[in-house]
Write an enzyme that holds these catalytic residues in place. Structure first.
Site, PDB file in Angstrom:
ATOM      1  N   ARG A  10      -2.625  60.023 -70.653  1.00 56.52           N
ATOM      2  CA  ARG A  10      -3.859  59.317 -70.301  1.00 56.52           C
ATOM      3  C   ARG A  10      -3.597  57.821 -70.155  1.00 56.52           C
ATOM      4  O   ARG A  10      -3.547  57.282 -69.069  1.00 56.52           O
ATOM      5  CB  ARG A  10      -4.945  59.592 -71.362  1.00 56.52           C
ATOM      6  N   HIS A 196       0.926  47.534 -77.741  1.00 50.98           N
ATOM      7  CA  HIS A 196       1.642  47.367 -76.471  1.00 50.98           C
ATOM      8  C   HIS A 196       2.803  46.406 -76.715  1.00 50.98           C
ATOM      9  O   HIS A 196       2.699  45.487 -77.526  1.00 50.98           O
ATOM     10  CB  HIS A 196       0.715  46.824 -75.391  1.00 50.98           C
ATOM     11  N   CYS A 227      -3.189  48.550 -68.617  1.00 48.49           N
ATOM     12  CA  CYS A 227      -4.624  48.718 -68.428  1.00 48.49           C
ATOM     13  C   CYS A 227      -4.999  48.163 -67.066  1.00 48.49           C
ATOM     14  O   CYS A 227      -4.695  47.002 -66.766  1.00 48.49           O
ATOM     15  CB  CYS A 227      -5.403  48.002 -69.530  1.00 48.49           C
TER      16      CYS A 227
END
Length: 294
Positions: A10, A196, A227
């Site tokens: 995802r 991250h 993102c």
């Protein structure tokens, strides 16, 4: 033993330029579950117009070979998404909301209060339905539009989301340092951390989160991720690299490192480019296996 939540199918794939077919995404989920990862974030029930890489979530779920003991999760940002998740019969709903107004507007087209209210509704429904729930506070340490985030704001949001089974603090753009992560995990009572590696602090931050009391770490196979609504955001902490570090230090994960490396090699061929992770290219080190077995 700590829990690793794999977010590659995802959060990892949503930032890829190419849209992988549902059957390929389902195979990735199956490979990750077979590698012993206890939680796999398989799909996102969001608008395909906003995030085309996540289209066909139900088809992906239809191609999953369910393994006993694996929790299959999906992202939902509203009740419509939750209804789709329930229809797909996934095990866990993961709801994400931002700590800042600017990011919330861009990511969810809602204010922070509106997103928190939506989260409260979804979390309540999940509890009634017997579905596990996770609430992620994104840009918990820094926002690409508003800069540093007041830790007290994050602590307050974590309290509002306490109905979730797990609360995750996300360093969405990779600006946190270990001391900041450890303190905010302690102060907020969050049980999970999503890091991250944008500024090469992701792995140190993950370790600091454990020291602060977190029991679950999010990571992405091969270090995939980013993102689409956060400029310059780069990949997540690579799952295989994280497992190597933790198990080499005596922290059990239950994951099969060889299977994870093989999955990254397979995914490199699928995407047609090298991945951001390091271990699958460098290889395991035999001494680390000895350390993990003693």
């Amino acid at each position: 033993m700590i829990t690793i939540c794999e977010v590659g199918p995802r959060d990892g794939l949503q930032n890829e330029p190419d849209v992988l077919p549902p059957e390929t995404r389902a195979e990735l989920v199956n490979r990750l579950a077979a590698a012993g990862l206890p939680v796999v974030e398989a799909v996102s029930f969001v608008s395909a117009e906003r995030v085309p890489q996540m289209a066909g979530a139900e088809e992906v779920v239809g191609g999953i070979e369910r393994r006993p003991g694996t929790v299959y999760a999906g992202l939902a940002l509203n009740e419509k998404g939750y209804d789709r998740l329930r229809g797909a019969r996934l095990d866990e709903v993961r709801f994400a909301l931002a700590a800042t107004e600017s990011f919330s507007r861009r990511n969810a087209n809602a204010s922070v209060d509106e997103a928190a209210e939506a989260a409260t509704t979804v979390l309540a429904r999940a509890r009634e339905d017997g579905v596990r729930s996770t609430a992620t506070i994104s840009v918990a340490f820094g926002c690409p539009f508003e800069g540093r985030v007041d830790p007290e704001r994050v602590v307050e949001l974590a309290k509002r989301l306490s109905a979730a089974d797990d609360v995750v603090l996300a360093d969405t753009i990779g600006v946190a340092t270990p001391g900041q992560v450890r303190r905010l995990i302690e102060d907020s009572g969050a049980s999970s951390f999503h890091g991250h590696n944008t500024r090469n602090t992701g792995f140190a931050n993950a370790y600091a989160a454990l020291e602060g009391g977190a029991a679950t770490l999010d990571s992405s196979i091969g270090g995939l991720g980013g993102c689409p609504f956060a400029p310059k955001a780069t990949g997540n902490v690579a799952t295989e690299d994280l497992v190597y570090m933790l198990e080499g230090d005596g922290v059990e994960t239950g994951a099969d490192l060889d299977a994870l490396v093989a999955t990254s090699e397979w995914l490199e061929a699928v995407l047609g480019r090298p991945l951001e992770g390091q271990l699958y290219r460098a290889g395991d080190f035999p001494a680390s296996r000895t350390a993990r077995s003693t």
